[in-house]
Write a protein that holds these residues in place. Sequence first.
Motif, short mmCIF file in Angstrom:
data_model
loop_
_atom_site.label_atom_id
_atom_site.label_comp_id
_atom_site.label_asym_id
_atom_site.label_seq_id
_atom_site.Cartn_x
_atom_site.Cartn_y
_atom_site.Cartn_z
N ILE A 18 -14.48 16.45 4.16
CA ILE A 18 -13.08 16.04 4.02
C ILE A 18 -12.99 15.23 2.74
CG2 ILE A 18 -11.18 14.73 5.00
CD1 ILE A 18 -12.36 15.26 7.75
N TYR A 19 -12.07 15.59 1.89
CA TYR A 19 -11.90 14.93 0.60
C TYR A 19 -10.69 13.99 0.67
CZ TYR A 19 -15.47 17.77 -1.58
OH TYR A 19 -16.67 18.34 -1.91
N TYR A 20 -10.90 12.77 0.22
CA TYR A 20 -9.87 11.74 0.25
C TYR A 20 -9.53 11.28 -1.16
CZ TYR A 20 -11.11 11.24 5.20
OH TYR A 20 -11.35 11.47 6.53
N CYS A 21 -8.27 11.07 -1.38
CA CYS A 21 -7.78 10.48 -2.62
C CYS A 21 -7.60 8.97 -2.38
CB CYS A 21 -6.45 11.13 -2.96
SG CYS A 21 -5.62 10.47 -4.40
N ALA A 22 -7.89 8.17 -3.39
CA ALA A 22 -7.78 6.72 -3.24
C ALA A 22 -7.27 6.08 -4.53
CB ALA A 22 -9.15 6.13 -2.88
N ALA A 23 -6.56 4.99 -4.37
CA ALA A 23 -6.03 4.24 -5.51
C ALA A 23 -6.50 2.80 -5.44
CB ALA A 23 -4.51 4.29 -5.50
N SER A 24 -6.85 2.24 -6.58
CA SER A 24 -7.31 0.86 -6.63
C SER A 24 -6.52 0.06 -7.63
CB SER A 24 -8.79 0.81 -7.00
OG SER A 24 -9.20 -0.54 -7.17
N GLN A 33 0.84 -1.18 0.00
CA GLN A 33 0.00 0.00 0.00
C GLN A 33 0.88 1.24 0.00
OE1 GLN A 33 -2.72 -0.15 3.24
NE2 GLN A 33 -3.71 -2.04 2.56
N VAL A 34 0.41 2.24 -0.70
CA VAL A 34 1.14 3.50 -0.80
C VAL A 34 0.37 4.57 -0.05
CG1 VAL A 34 1.99 5.24 -2.39
CG2 VAL A 34 2.09 2.82 -3.03
N GLN A 35 1.07 5.39 0.70
CA GLN A 35 0.41 6.50 1.38
C GLN A 35 0.25 7.64 0.39
OE1 GLN A 35 -0.77 6.87 4.82
NE2 GLN A 35 -1.74 8.50 3.64
N LEU A 36 -0.96 7.97 0.11
CA LEU A 36 -1.24 9.08 -0.78
C LEU A 36 -1.30 10.38 0.02
CD1 LEU A 36 -4.06 7.38 -2.87
CD2 LEU A 36 -1.61 7.46 -3.38
N VAL A 37 -0.98 11.47 -0.63
CA VAL A 37 -0.98 12.77 0.03
C VAL A 37 -1.82 13.75 -0.77
CG1 VAL A 37 0.41 14.68 0.88
CG2 VAL A 37 1.30 12.35 1.01
N GLU A 38 -2.85 14.28 -0.12
CA GLU A 38 -3.70 15.29 -0.76
C GLU A 38 -3.25 16.69 -0.38
OE1 GLU A 38 -6.56 11.96 0.72
OE2 GLU A 38 -4.95 13.19 1.56
N CYS A 97 -3.32 15.16 -5.61
CA CYS A 97 -3.02 13.92 -4.89
C CYS A 97 -1.85 13.24 -5.56
CB CYS A 97 -4.23 13.01 -4.89
SG CYS A 97 -3.91 11.32 -4.31
N SER A 98 -0.89 12.79 -4.77
CA SER A 98 0.25 12.05 -5.30
C SER A 98 0.76 11.09 -4.24
CB SER A 98 1.36 13.01 -5.73
OG SER A 98 1.79 13.79 -4.62
N PRO A 99 1.50 10.03 -4.64
CA PRO A 99 1.74 9.64 -6.02
C PRO A 99 0.55 8.83 -6.57
CG PRO A 99 2.86 8.14 -4.56
CD PRO A 99 2.19 9.15 -3.69
N SER A 100 0.25 9.01 -7.83
CA SER A 100 -0.93 8.37 -8.38
C SER A 100 -0.68 6.93 -8.81
CB SER A 100 -1.47 9.17 -9.55
OG SER A 100 -0.46 9.39 -10.51
#
Length: 125
Positions: free
Chosen positions: A89-95, A1-6, A22-25
């Motif tokens: 609160i807005y969250y970035c997510a990767a799948s 898992q990667v920690q995303l940063v908004e 948001c990165s890293p994508s």
Amino acid sequence: QVQLVESGGGEAQAGGSLRLSCSPSGRTYMAWFRQTPGKERTFVAGITWSSDITSYADSVKGRFTVSRDNEKNTVYLQMDSLKPEDTAIYYCAASSAISVPHRVSIRVPKMYTSWGRGTQVTVSS
């Protein structure tokens, strides 16, 4: 898992604009969710790695635009014509599980393996 940063959250007046980053994508399907106190996290927008398919919640369609710059490994959410009900609160997510976006699965938080810590967006009337 990667920690995303908004980044990019803050305050705006109704009718105004904000842009979230948001990165890293990564080479994955990326999405934005939002959450208000006492409510479930809900899907806002999503985008495939090639940017050929974007999806939006009905509540933001025509006002928000999701995009990505794969060279910069960054995903964006341009929010225009903001409304007080966009406050969250807005969250970035990767799948890594979503290869072909399906209108149901992309809206399920459990489909996403990496999340950011969220950024607050407050819209005043």
